[in-house]
Structures are given as C-alpha cells and as structure tokens.
Design a protein around this motif. Structure first.
Motif, PDB file in Angstrom:
ATOM      1  N   GLY A   1     -34.073 -47.835 -33.822  1.00 22.05           N
ATOM      2  CA  GLY A   1     -35.090 -48.173 -32.829  1.00 22.05           C
ATOM      3  C   GLY A   1     -35.928 -46.968 -32.450  1.00 22.05           C
ATOM      4  O   GLY A   1     -37.157 -47.055 -32.342  1.00 22.05           O
ATOM      5  N   MET A   2     -35.280 -45.812 -32.275  1.00 23.96           N
ATOM      6  CA  MET A   2     -36.005 -44.599 -31.900  1.00 23.96           C
ATOM      7  C   MET A   2     -36.904 -44.122 -33.039  1.00 23.96           C
ATOM      8  O   MET A   2     -38.014 -43.647 -32.813  1.00 23.96           O
ATOM      9  N   MET A   3     -36.435 -44.277 -34.272  1.00 22.55           N
ATOM     10  CA  MET A   3     -37.269 -43.883 -35.412  1.00 22.55           C
ATOM     11  C   MET A   3     -38.507 -44.767 -35.511  1.00 22.55           C
ATOM     12  O   MET A   3     -39.599 -44.293 -35.823  1.00 22.55           O
ATOM     13  N   GLU A   4     -38.336 -46.053 -35.230  1.00 21.76           N
ATOM     14  CA  GLU A   4     -39.487 -46.959 -35.237  1.00 21.76           C
ATOM     15  C   GLU A   4     -40.497 -46.540 -34.169  1.00 21.76           C
ATOM     16  O   GLU A   4     -41.708 -46.556 -34.403  1.00 21.76           O
ATOM     17  N   ASP A   5     -39.989 -46.152 -33.005  1.00 19.73           N
ATOM     18  CA  ASP A   5     -40.878 -45.700 -31.927  1.00 19.73           C
ATOM     19  C   ASP A   5     -41.634 -44.435 -32.342  1.00 19.73           C
ATOM     20  O   ASP A   5     -42.833 -44.296 -32.078  1.00 19.73           O
ATOM     21  N   ILE A   6     -40.940 -43.509 -32.998  1.00 20.89           N
ATOM     22  CA  ILE A   6     -41.570 -42.265 -33.451  1.00 20.89           C
ATOM     23  C   ILE A   6     -42.663 -42.562 -34.470  1.00 20.89           C
ATOM     24  O   ILE A   6     -43.746 -41.976 -34.435  1.00 20.89           O
ATOM     25  N   LEU A   7     -42.393 -43.497 -35.365  1.00 21.61           N
ATOM     26  CA  LEU A   7     -43.371 -43.845 -36.401  1.00 21.61           C
ATOM     27  C   LEU A   7     -44.609 -44.519 -35.809  1.00 21.61           C
ATOM     28  O   LEU A   7     -45.684 -44.491 -36.415  1.00 21.61           O
ATOM     29  N   ARG A   8     -44.466 -45.116 -34.622  1.00 24.08           N
ATOM     30  CA  ARG A   8     -45.605 -45.793 -33.987  1.00 24.08           C
ATOM     31  C   ARG A   8     -46.384 -44.875 -33.046  1.00 24.08           C
ATOM     32  O   ARG A   8     -47.407 -45.265 -32.499  1.00 24.08           O
ATOM     33  N   LEU A   9     -45.867 -43.654 -32.859  1.00 25.37           N
ATOM     34  CA  LEU A   9     -46.551 -42.729 -31.960  1.00 25.37           C
ATOM     35  C   LEU A   9     -47.961 -42.432 -32.445  1.00 25.37           C
ATOM     36  O   LEU A   9     -48.195 -42.220 -33.637  1.00 25.37           O
ATOM     37  N   GLU A  10     -48.904 -42.442 -31.518  1.00 28.96           N
ATOM     38  CA  GLU A  10     -50.289 -42.137 -31.854  1.00 28.96           C
ATOM     39  C   GLU A  10     -50.637 -40.736 -31.364  1.00 28.96           C
ATOM     40  O   GLU A  10     -50.044 -40.231 -30.418  1.00 28.96           O
ATOM     41  N   GLU A  11     -51.622 -40.113 -31.995  1.00 23.18           N
ATOM     42  CA  GLU A  11     -52.089 -38.809 -31.538  1.00 23.18           C
ATOM     43  C   GLU A  11     -52.672 -38.974 -30.136  1.00 23.18           C
ATOM     44  O   GLU A  11     -53.473 -39.878 -29.897  1.00 23.18           O
ATOM     45  N   PRO A  12     -52.253 -38.131 -29.194  1.00 26.19           N
ATOM     46  CA  PRO A  12     -52.742 -38.279 -27.824  1.00 26.19           C
ATOM     47  C   PRO A  12     -54.251 -38.086 -27.714  1.00 26.19           C
ATOM     48  O   PRO A  12     -54.799 -37.182 -28.334  1.00 26.19           O
ATOM     49  N   ASP A  13     -54.904 -38.962 -26.943  1.00 27.15           N
ATOM     50  CA  ASP A  13     -56.338 -38.782 -26.744  1.00 27.15           C
ATOM     51  C   ASP A  13     -56.561 -37.817 -25.579  1.00 27.15           C
ATOM     52  O   ASP A  13     -55.629 -37.413 -24.891  1.00 27.15           O
TER      53      ASP A  13
ATOM     54  N   PHE B   1     -27.559 -32.418 -39.585  1.00 28.37           N
ATOM     55  CA  PHE B   1     -26.572 -33.453 -39.313  1.00 28.37           C
ATOM     56  C   PHE B   1     -27.157 -34.557 -38.427  1.00 28.37           C
ATOM     57  O   PHE B   1     -28.086 -34.316 -37.656  1.00 28.37           O
ATOM     58  N   VAL B   2     -26.587 -35.748 -38.555  1.00 26.60           N
ATOM     59  CA  VAL B   2     -26.995 -36.880 -37.732  1.00 26.60           C
ATOM     60  C   VAL B   2     -26.496 -36.655 -36.304  1.00 26.60           C
ATOM     61  O   VAL B   2     -25.339 -36.282 -36.090  1.00 26.60           O
ATOM     62  N   ALA B   3     -27.373 -36.849 -35.331  1.00 29.45           N
ATOM     63  CA  ALA B   3     -26.996 -36.653 -33.933  1.00 29.45           C
ATOM     64  C   ALA B   3     -26.035 -37.749 -33.476  1.00 29.45           C
ATOM     65  O   ALA B   3     -25.835 -38.752 -34.162  1.00 29.45           O
ATOM     66  N   ASP B   4     -25.477 -37.554 -32.310  1.00 34.19           N
ATOM     67  CA  ASP B   4     -24.482 -38.485 -31.769  1.00 34.19           C
ATOM     68  C   ASP B   4     -25.169 -39.708 -31.161  1.00 34.19           C
ATOM     69  O   ASP B   4     -25.140 -39.921 -29.947  1.00 34.19           O
TER      70      ASP B   4
ATOM     71  N   ALA C   1     -40.828 -32.872 -41.154  1.00 34.67           N
ATOM     72  CA  ALA C   1     -40.304 -34.177 -40.738  1.00 34.67           C
ATOM     73  C   ALA C   1     -38.943 -34.028 -40.063  1.00 34.67           C
ATOM     74  O   ALA C   1     -38.676 -34.655 -39.029  1.00 34.67           O
ATOM     75  N   ILE C   2     -38.091 -33.169 -40.621  1.00 35.34           N
ATOM     76  CA  ILE C   2     -36.768 -32.932 -40.032  1.00 35.34           C
ATOM     77  C   ILE C   2     -36.910 -32.278 -38.663  1.00 35.34           C
ATOM     78  O   ILE C   2     -36.217 -32.648 -37.704  1.00 35.34           O
ATOM     79  N   GLN C   3     -37.826 -31.321 -38.546  1.00 38.19           N
ATOM     80  CA  GLN C   3     -38.053 -30.667 -37.256  1.00 38.19           C
ATOM     81  C   GLN C   3     -38.533 -31.653 -36.206  1.00 38.19           C
ATOM     82  O   GLN C   3     -38.166 -31.557 -35.033  1.00 38.19           O
ATOM     83  N   LYS C   4     -39.357 -32.613 -36.632  1.00 40.64           N
ATOM     84  CA  LYS C   4     -39.836 -33.631 -35.696  1.00 40.64           C
ATOM     85  C   LYS C   4     -38.676 -34.489 -35.216  1.00 40.64           C
ATOM     86  O   LYS C   4     -38.542 -34.758 -34.011  1.00 40.64           O
ATOM     87  N   LEU C   5     -37.808 -34.910 -36.131  1.00 48.17           N
ATOM     88  CA  LEU C   5     -36.650 -35.727 -35.755  1.00 48.17           C
ATOM     89  C   LEU C   5     -35.660 -34.911 -34.922  1.00 48.17           C
ATOM     90  O   LEU C   5     -35.003 -35.452 -34.027  1.00 48.17           O
ATOM     91  N   GLU C   6     -35.584 -33.632 -35.205  1.00 43.80           N
ATOM     92  CA  GLU C   6     -34.717 -32.751 -34.419  1.00 43.80           C
ATOM     93  C   GLU C   6     -35.266 -32.596 -33.000  1.00 43.80           C
ATOM     94  O   GLU C   6     -34.513 -32.582 -32.024  1.00 43.80           O
ATOM     95  N   PHE C   7     -36.589 -32.487 -32.886  1.00 44.08           N
ATOM     96  CA  PHE C   7     -37.219 -32.366 -31.571  1.00 44.08           C
ATOM     97  C   PHE C   7     -36.886 -33.576 -30.703  1.00 44.08           C
ATOM     98  O   PHE C   7     -36.624 -33.438 -29.500  1.00 44.08           O
ATOM     99  N   TYR C   8     -36.875 -34.776 -31.303  1.00 42.90           N
ATOM    100  CA  TYR C   8     -36.575 -35.994 -30.550  1.00 42.90           C
ATOM    101  C   TYR C   8     -35.069 -36.247 -30.422  1.00 42.90           C
ATOM    102  O   TYR C   8     -34.656 -37.275 -29.891  1.00 42.90           O
ATOM    103  N   GLY C   9     -34.266 -35.317 -30.921  1.00 42.56           N
ATOM    104  CA  GLY C   9     -32.824 -35.405 -30.729  1.00 42.56           C
ATOM    105  C   GLY C   9     -32.090 -36.306 -31.696  1.00 42.56           C
ATOM    106  O   GLY C   9     -30.930 -36.657 -31.456  1.00 42.56           O
ATOM    107  N   LEU C  10     -32.729 -36.678 -32.813  1.00 40.77           N
ATOM    108  CA  LEU C  10     -32.093 -37.582 -33.767  1.00 40.77           C
ATOM    109  C   LEU C  10     -31.312 -36.839 -34.848  1.00 40.77           C
ATOM    110  O   LEU C  10     -30.393 -37.392 -35.454  1.00 40.77           O
ATOM    111  N   LEU C  11     -31.686 -35.609 -35.106  1.00 37.06           N
ATOM    112  CA  LEU C  11     -30.978 -34.763 -36.063  1.00 37.06           C
ATOM    113  C   LEU C  11     -30.660 -33.437 -35.408  1.00 37.06           C
ATOM    114  O   LEU C  11     -31.298 -33.038 -34.433  1.00 37.06           O
ATOM    115  N   LYS C  12     -29.662 -32.733 -35.966  1.00 39.27           N
ATOM    116  CA  LYS C  12     -29.307 -31.404 -35.473  1.00 39.27           C
ATOM    117  C   LYS C  12     -29.125 -30.475 -36.666  1.00 39.27           C
ATOM    118  O   LYS C  12     -28.354 -30.773 -37.580  1.00 39.27           O
TER     119      LYS C  12
END
Length: 233
Positions: free
Chosen positions: A87-99, A76-79, A57-68
């Motif tokens: 808002g970005m976390m909500e978007d990540i939680l709504r992401l669907e597996e690509p078809d 650490f929390v990103a800048d 989960a941390i790696q996923k948030l790190e990939f999207y630039g939210l954690l470092k």
C-alpha cells in the motif's frame, strides 16, 4: 552517458519503474521484514538500468522507511507487513511533484512552528548562525544581487534552532525545490528584498529575546507578501 541528460520527468519515470519492479520482486520472493534484497549490481542487471538509478530508487524507499541499508551488509526489508508495504509503495508511485502553492503552504506551516520552538530552545551558537545568514542576506540585497539562497539559509538556521530534527529534515528536503520555484516565478523583487532585511532582523530579535509569540507574529508578517503572491498566480 544518457543519465546525465535525462529530464526530471524521465528520471522520475525510471525511478517509479524500478520501485514497481522491486515491489514485484519482493512479492514474488515473499520477502519478509529483515530479509535482504539482491545487490545494486544484481538489480541493475536484472532491471536493465544503471546502478545509479537503482541506488536512487532504493534511497527513496529508504527515505520513506520501507528499506534499510546497512554499511558493508546490504539493503534489507523494513519491519513492515506485506500488505502495508504494498500500500505504501502504491502511494509513493502516485506521488506528484509538488507545485509552487503546495510548497509555499508547507513552508509557512512548518516555519510558524519552528520559529516558536527556536525562540524557546535557541542556543548562543544558533544565534551566531542566524546572524551570519542575516548579514549575508543583507549584503547581497544591498549590492543588488539575488539573495534567495541567503534568505533560505536564515530560515534553515531557524529550523535547526528549533531542536526538532524532523522539522529540520523537512525544511532541508523542500529547500532545493523552493529555490528552483522562487527563481522560476521571480518571487523576490528588489523592494521585497529590502523589506526582508528588516523583517529578518525582527524575527531574529524575537528569537534572541526568547519570545515565541512575537517570533511567530514577525514570521507571519514576513510571509504576508509571499502568501498573497501565491494565491494570485
């Protein structure tokens, strides 16, 4: 261990649950950019999940630039401000597996650009890597073996030759899913695979000649059957 037998959907649900809890924890503690998160061990105990789940989960948030994450220091929390972070976390939680279709569309858009850049920027080393992948693909096809992975290695070599690290990263991210989907849909039959040998050679020759327009044209031809298949399933 249970984690070893989790399905992809179950693992996704656990990841989303952990991300939600990390978000709630950050809001509760009013963590600001640069603040340190509790350790993986502490989060694992607090959330009642394995450390590997927390790490994913941390790696996923790190990939999207939210954690470092910093070696030997922690996570650490990103800048990013709290409103944007939520808002970005909500978007990540709504992401669907690509078809399959969205993967194909994304791949084609990326590759029509990377092949042009590769024709402009390729090095001799890039040509060697492409040639090796092309020959490996050709050998597998002529032997009547599945060559999906060798096919994609050729395309990854083109992405690397583009000199654009972001596009190269995107290709690396979607490639494992593409391999899975291609195998599920039985995309490459023998006739297409044999045709692919010459199409790969045409693309390679255009890149070698440093002709961006021709390279893009040959890549379009290469993707024609895949594009038609994609919209007929």
């Amino acid at each position: 261990m249970k984690i070893e037998i989790l399905t992809r959907n179950e693992n996704q649900e656990i990841q989303n649950e952990i991300i939600s809890k990390i978000r709630d924890l950050m809001n509760y503690k009013n963590l600001e950019p640069g603040d340190k998160l509790p350790s993986e061990r502490m989060l694992s105990e607090k959330f009642g999940v394995s450390r590997s789940n927390v790490r994913e989960a941390i790696q996923k948030l790190e990939f999207y630039g939210l954690l470092k994450s910093k070696p030997q220091s922690g996570t650490f929390v990103a800048d990013i401000g709290q409103v944007a972070m939520n808002g970005m976390m909500e978007d990540i939680l709504r992401l669907e597996e690509p078809d399959f279709r969205s993967l194909v569309e994304t791949r084609i858009l990326l590759e029509l650009k990377t092949v042009r850049l590769a024709a402009q920027r390729r090095t001799e080393e890039d040509l060697i890597q492409m040639k090796m992948a092309l020959e490996a693909y050709s050998e597998k096809v002529k032997a009547g073996k599945d060559a999906v992975q060798e096919d994609l290695l050729f395309h990854l070599a083109i992405a690397k030759a583009s000199g654009n690290s972001t596009m190269n990263t995107f290709m690396l991210i979607i490639t494992p899913e593409i391999i899975t989907k291609f195998e599920e849909h039985h995309v490459c039959d023998k006739d297409q695979a044999f045709t692919g040998i010459q199409e790969h050679r045409d693309i390679f020759d255009a890149i070698k000649a440093q002709d961006p327009q021709l390279a893009k044209q040959k890549m379009k031809i290469h993707f024609k059957a895949l594009y038609q298949y994609c919209y007929n399933i």
